[in-house]
Motif scaffolding. Structure first.
Motif, PDB file in Angstrom:
ATOM      1  N   ASP A 178       0.297  -1.306  -0.164  1.00 43.84           N
ATOM      2  CA  ASP A 178      -0.197   0.108  -0.113  1.00 43.84           C
ATOM      3  C   ASP A 178       1.321   1.108   0.498  1.00 43.84           C
ATOM      4  N   ASP A 179       1.903   1.245  -0.354  1.00 49.51           N
ATOM      5  CA  ASP A 179       2.558   2.754  -0.687  1.00 49.51           C
ATOM      6  C   ASP A 179       2.586   3.428  -2.132  1.00 49.51           C
ATOM      7  N   GLY A 183      -8.592  -2.000  -6.075  1.00 50.61           N
ATOM      8  CA  GLY A 183      -7.504  -2.924  -4.858  1.00 50.61           C
ATOM      9  C   GLY A 183      -8.310  -2.276  -4.061  1.00 50.61           C
ATOM     10  N   GLU A 184      -8.341  -2.145  -2.387  1.00 47.05           N
ATOM     11  CA  GLU A 184      -8.877  -1.887  -1.775  1.00 47.05           C
ATOM     12  C   GLU A 184      -8.443  -1.174  -1.041  1.00 47.05           C
ATOM     13  N   GLU A 185      -7.497  -0.388  -0.947  1.00 50.05           N
ATOM     14  CA  GLU A 185      -6.964   1.315  -0.621  1.00 50.05           C
ATOM     15  C   GLU A 185      -7.563   1.805  -1.264  1.00 50.05           C
ATOM     16  N   LYS A 216      -7.001   3.497  -4.502  1.00 54.79           N
ATOM     17  CA  LYS A 216      -7.485   2.739  -6.146  1.00 54.79           C
ATOM     18  C   LYS A 216      -7.386   3.740  -7.034  1.00 54.79           C
ATOM     19  N   ASN A 234       3.622  -4.963  -5.394  1.00 54.26           N
ATOM     20  CA  ASN A 234       2.591  -3.299  -5.715  1.00 54.26           C
ATOM     21  C   ASN A 234       2.386  -3.233  -7.498  1.00 54.26           C
TER      22      ASN A 234
END
Lengths: 343, 343
Positions: free
Chosen positions: A63-64, B177-179, B182, A98
């Motif tokens: 998650d960078d 993506g979960e973030e 995203k 990533n």
């Protein structure tokens, strides 16, 4: 001798998965060398006559943000891995890290090919014809213009014609209906550009295809933007996993179903091989001045090994040079069509 | 008594499929009536004590542009079917015809609910938890704004809470993506709006989900634009078909695999039931001032019967009234959030 650079720190599991995969790969390919990139504490004890170690001091996490991965972590294992291709030490790079960061770093370090604005991620899906359908983009570009989709078609054609020796593999545009009037504005425009390119004879454009055509094998290459492609990829994986888990649970229900499972073993095993996404692991980052392959983050050693195999095959078959030639051949068409698209 | 209006001409097969499905439906539901809509030559001989026939003189074809379907064919079986809901003769309408035309006609004839700009198509996917995940939009809207996605979340929540009696079903935003970082701009903005709505307590927003979460059953409702939803739907169908065809071929290979197939029959049958998209046929057109259900164009009689069942259940459970109440409850939130989104 083919040399592959491996980001040993990437993915959900890191060295626990990547190192055993590397050992197995080296044992299977006596003409291959590996450059293992990672933190000293993880790679210190790795030894193989055809492996060398290049140390990095940082790791890009899942998650960078791109900014951090690209600008701050200049000595990340991912970046150092890609640099091995740039400086000529390796013919291809593999990372399970990533995706966004790998694409950004690869683009920054290697640059894109002439005529290509945006690199794309191309992966393979098994199809009902017993072969595989190449789909791109699988997630590098979440917003695409019609011209980008045309470039993906050219890159995908080049990739498939190199891999299969087919001169003019067919290209479908992923849409929500076969009719020309279907889709949003970008897709309709992309359809126009693809038809123009097809008329010039440099692209075998089939027309619109739908999600089910990926698995039918209607065309060799399916072109879509990265958002849609990523959803299609993961939807397929999710359904395959659900079916696998369902069969496992149903066949373990009682003694009768357990006997049935033994009887059906060969078929179930064939099915597993057919839809196991680990077998298709290793997506190509196309459009760069160097070969980079992305492994699924959740890859196990078998899956990561497949990504290494893909990079090895691509390097051995001079994928980069051949894609470059194909793109150069279609460059006049791309340019003409793009002028068209901007008017 | 529940009355359903049926467009008997719609779909790839028309009356050959719809009429037998209607007969079977009537036999199974003694408290239901059907209004059969279609051309005289096809419906002339149909007779059932609880069926009436309303004639139409035209049929919307699968590739009629919206303009033709909506403005020219004013006496199409599709339009006359939807009009049965508008004039109160039926509580719900079902058609297997051209999706875009059905949506345009329904919207024109019935109008949208207060607070809803665009109706959406909501369908169900089987999930690994043994239930179903509701996904919307499946193809009505190929370009959506963040506010539209928020409205889909509210409509989907209303639908699921009515169908399952769950007070606050969970909603996921389909992303790559979960973030939070995203996705494309529309998706990121939609994420913000959904988080604001969740804070007000009127929406149970889970966060971003990915394609595989549809089949995992991570959330009750998955929200996406119609282009992406349609690709996900058809990709899943394509993979399920490929697996079905593969199993059939492998189990018929030789006498041993045929015996194995007999032994494994109960499991294979359970799998077929689990992933057979005909079982999930019948998508709701949500956001209209009337109940309309869309059957898959390729539906056979069994699948079309399921679409009739869904319409019947929705009418019996007063889906329309209850969705309307839920949307009215969240109207202040929708309005507040939309002001936010336009600033």
């Amino acid at each position: 001798m083919i040399t592959i650079a491996v980001d040993c720190m990437g993915g959900d599991h890191g060295p626990v998965v990547t190192l055993p995969a590397c050992t197995q790969f080296l044992d299977q390919h006596p003409d291959a060398k590996l450059i293992l990139v990672g933190l000293a504490e993880h790679l210190g004890e790795f030894a193989h006559p055809r492996a060398s170690v290049v140390l990095a001091t940082e790791v890009v996490t899942m998650d960078d943000p791109l900014e951090i991965a690209l600008r701050r972590k200049k000595d990340s294992s991912m970046r150092v891995t890609v640099e091995q291709v740039k400086n000529g030490a390796a013919q291809a790079a593999v990372s399970a890290g990533n995706t966004g960061a790998l694409m950004a770093i690869s683009r920054y370090v290697l640059k894109t090919l002439d005529g290509i604005d945006r690199p794309a991620i191309a992966g393979q899906f098994p199809n009902a014809k017993g072969g595989a359908t190449t789909v791109l983009d699988l997630g590098a570009n979440v917003d695409c213009s019609a011209a980008h989709l045309l470039q993906f078609a050219v890159m995908g054609s080049a990739l498939v014609s190199v891999l299969t020796n087919e001169e003019a593999p067919s290209v479908g545009l992923l849409n929500i209906g076969e009719e020309v009037i279907k889709g949003n504005e970008v897709i309709k425009k992309a359809g126009e550009l693809l038809r123009v390119a097809a008329k010039s004879g440099d692209l075998n454009f089939f027309g619109n295809v739908e999600g089910n055509d990926i698995f039918k094998g209607t065309v060799d290459i399916v072109v879509c933007d990265g958002f849609v492609g990523n959803v299609a990829l993961k939807t397929g994986e999710g359904l395959a996993s659900m079916i696998g888990a369902f069969l496992k649970a149903e066949f373990s229900k009682n003694v009768f179903t357990k006997i049935a499972a033994i009887a059906a073993y060969s078929v179930l095993n064939a099915l597993k091989n057919r839809v196991d996404h680990r077998r298709y692991n290793g997506a190509a980052l196309l459009g760069l001045r160097g070969l980079v392959f992305k492994s699924h983050g959740s890859a196990d050693a078998m899956a990561f090994g497949n990504a290494l195999n893909r990079a090895y095959d691509a390097a051995r078959n001079n994928l980069l040079g051949r894609v470059q030639v194909r793109i150069a051949q279609t460059a006049p068409v791309l340019a003409a069509v793009e002028n068209l698209s901007s008017t």
